[in-house]
Design a protein around this motif. Structure first.
Motif, mmCIF file in Angstrom:
data_model
loop_
_atom_site.group_PDB
_atom_site.id
_atom_site.type_symbol
_atom_site.label_atom_id
_atom_site.label_comp_id
_atom_site.label_asym_id
_atom_site.label_seq_id
_atom_site.Cartn_x
_atom_site.Cartn_y
_atom_site.Cartn_z
ATOM 1 N N LYS A 66 16.213 11.790 16.334
ATOM 2 C CA LYS A 66 15.271 11.176 15.396
ATOM 3 C C LYS A 66 15.618 11.484 13.938
ATOM 4 O O LYS A 66 14.955 10.993 13.030
ATOM 5 C CB LYS A 66 13.854 11.675 15.682
ATOM 6 C CG LYS A 66 13.330 11.251 17.039
ATOM 7 C CD LYS A 66 12.021 11.937 17.326
ATOM 8 C CE LYS A 66 11.027 10.970 17.893
ATOM 9 N NZ LYS A 66 9.701 11.565 18.025
ATOM 10 N N ASN A 67 16.640 12.284 13.715
ATOM 11 C CA ASN A 67 17.039 12.653 12.357
ATOM 12 C C ASN A 67 17.492 11.409 11.593
ATOM 13 O O ASN A 67 18.012 10.468 12.186
ATOM 14 C CB ASN A 67 18.175 13.690 12.430
ATOM 15 C CG ASN A 67 18.423 14.370 11.106
ATOM 16 O OD1 ASN A 67 18.952 13.781 10.182
ATOM 17 N ND2 ASN A 67 18.046 15.640 11.035
ATOM 18 N N ASP A 68 17.325 11.417 10.281
ATOM 19 C CA ASP A 68 17.733 10.268 9.463
ATOM 20 C C ASP A 68 19.246 10.172 9.291
ATOM 21 O O ASP A 68 19.776 9.093 9.052
ATOM 22 C CB ASP A 68 17.085 10.348 8.072
ATOM 23 C CG ASP A 68 15.585 10.130 8.130
ATOM 24 O OD1 ASP A 68 15.100 9.494 9.094
ATOM 25 O OD2 ASP A 68 14.891 10.605 7.211
ATOM 26 N N GLU A 69 19.934 11.291 9.411
ATOM 27 C CA GLU A 69 21.380 11.339 9.180
ATOM 28 C C GLU A 69 22.136 10.727 10.365
ATOM 29 O O GLU A 69 22.045 11.231 11.490
ATOM 30 C CB GLU A 69 21.802 12.799 8.972
ATOM 31 C CG GLU A 69 23.262 13.005 8.703
ATOM 32 C CD GLU A 69 23.738 12.330 7.424
ATOM 33 O OE1 GLU A 69 24.875 11.810 7.444
ATOM 34 O OE2 GLU A 69 22.997 12.316 6.424
ATOM 35 N N PRO A 70 22.909 9.652 10.131
ATOM 36 C CA PRO A 70 23.631 8.996 11.242
ATOM 37 C C PRO A 70 24.529 9.937 12.046
ATOM 38 O O PRO A 70 24.543 9.885 13.272
ATOM 39 C CB PRO A 70 24.452 7.912 10.545
ATOM 40 C CG PRO A 70 23.688 7.604 9.296
ATOM 41 C CD PRO A 70 23.081 8.919 8.872
ATOM 42 N N ARG A 71 25.262 10.819 11.376
ATOM 43 C CA ARG A 71 26.185 11.702 12.108
ATOM 44 C C ARG A 71 25.436 12.647 13.039
ATOM 45 O O ARG A 71 25.903 12.958 14.141
ATOM 46 C CB ARG A 71 27.064 12.481 11.120
ATOM 47 C CG ARG A 71 28.177 13.236 11.811
ATOM 48 C CD ARG A 71 29.215 13.737 10.811
ATOM 49 N NE ARG A 71 29.871 14.892 11.393
ATOM 50 C CZ ARG A 71 29.944 16.088 10.835
ATOM 51 N NH1 ARG A 71 29.444 16.300 9.644
ATOM 52 N NH2 ARG A 71 30.534 17.082 11.462
ATOM 53 N N ILE A 72 24.266 13.100 12.640
ATOM 54 C CA ILE A 72 23.446 13.952 13.511
ATOM 55 C C ILE A 72 23.014 13.150 14.737
ATOM 56 O O ILE A 72 23.049 13.646 15.860
ATOM 57 C CB ILE A 72 22.238 14.532 12.740
ATOM 58 C CG1 ILE A 72 22.741 15.544 11.691
ATOM 59 C CG2 ILE A 72 21.240 15.178 13.694
ATOM 60 C CD1 ILE A 72 21.675 16.080 10.754
ATOM 61 N N LYS A 73 22.648 11.884 14.519
ATOM 62 C CA LYS A 73 22.246 11.020 15.635
ATOM 63 C C LYS A 73 23.389 10.833 16.620
ATOM 64 O O LYS A 73 23.220 10.968 17.830
ATOM 65 C CB LYS A 73 21.803 9.640 15.124
ATOM 66 C CG LYS A 73 20.493 9.643 14.407
ATOM 67 C CD LYS A 73 20.146 8.238 13.947
ATOM 68 C CE LYS A 73 18.866 8.266 13.146
ATOM 69 N NZ LYS A 73 18.322 6.951 12.899
ATOM 70 N N TRP A 74 24.576 10.495 16.111
ATOM 71 C CA TRP A 74 25.658 10.186 17.047
ATOM 72 C C TRP A 74 26.205 11.419 17.735
ATOM 73 O O TRP A 74 26.549 11.358 18.913
ATOM 74 C CB TRP A 74 26.721 9.287 16.434
ATOM 75 C CG TRP A 74 27.822 9.858 15.590
ATOM 76 C CD1 TRP A 74 28.756 10.788 15.946
ATOM 77 C CD2 TRP A 74 28.156 9.469 14.252
ATOM 78 N NE1 TRP A 74 29.629 11.017 14.912
ATOM 79 C CE2 TRP A 74 29.295 10.204 13.855
ATOM 80 C CE3 TRP A 74 27.615 8.572 13.349
ATOM 81 C CZ2 TRP A 74 29.896 10.069 12.610
ATOM 82 C CZ3 TRP A 74 28.217 8.432 12.108
ATOM 83 C CH2 TRP A 74 29.335 9.177 11.742
ATOM 84 N N GLU A 75 26.262 12.543 17.053
ATOM 85 C CA GLU A 75 26.740 13.759 17.721
ATOM 86 C C GLU A 75 25.727 14.213 18.779
ATOM 87 O O GLU A 75 26.103 14.638 19.868
ATOM 88 C CB GLU A 75 27.023 14.876 16.724
ATOM 89 C CG GLU A 75 28.167 14.602 15.756
ATOM 90 C CD GLU A 75 29.528 14.368 16.394
ATOM 91 O OE1 GLU A 75 29.718 14.635 17.597
ATOM 92 O OE2 GLU A 75 30.429 13.906 15.677
#
Length: 172
Positions: free
Chosen positions: A78-87
């Protein structure tokens, strides 16, 4: 060397940080919970690197993830940062088979990311959803039709392929 020292050392490139920390996790030189506590206090770029190290480690040894780890990456979707989402999605894909009873919340948090404008977020989400679908749990009653719709709408061939490969395995 500590996690803090790895992140402060500007001579260590991002990918090297991932492999150093990932290897520590694999070799049990760093407890996963300790990495998560550290990650939670970091800015987005370093938090994403911590989760990428977790992805690196769980790809080689999924069993290092416990329920707390699974819940952490599920929440991180649910984080706004795309890289956090994909990892986070990639970690879920790596370890989903270990948590068949915890998948509903992960699915709920993955589905919005399947509509992301970012191709990498959609690809990683497709990977996680495909791995969950292949487990053939009760979640498939609702997940199957959602993945079929997502694969029909998806324009990127790499993302679409993740869905289609999973659908083939499930429909055998």
């Amino acid at each position: 060397m500590t996690i803090e020292e790895v992140f402060q050392d500007k001579t260590i490139k991002a990918k090297a940080k991932v492999s150093i920390i990932g290897d520590w996790l694999i070799n049990k030189e760093l407890p996963v919970d300790e990495l998560i506590v550290y990650a939670e206090k970091q800015k987005a770029i370093d938090k994403a690197t911590c989760i990428e190290a977790l992805e690196y480690a769980t790809k080689k040894n999924p069993e290092i993830a416990d329920e707390n780890t699974f819940l952490y990456v599920t929440q991180s979707l649910k984080n706004d940062e795309p890289r956090i989402k994909w990892e986070s999605a990639k970690v879920i894909g790596n370890v989903a088979k270990l948590f068949p009873n915890e998948l509903a919340k992960a699915i709920k948090n993955l589905l919005p990311n399947a509509e992301s404008t970012g191709t990498v977020v959609r690809w990683a989400t497709a990977y996680a959803l495909a791995e969950i679908l292949k487990l053939k749990t009760d979640n498939n009653k609702t997940l199957l039709s959602k993945i079929e719709k997502l694969s029909e709408k998806e324009e990127d061939n790499g993302v679409k392929k993740k869905y289609l490969d999973a659908l083939k395995k499930v429909n055998k």
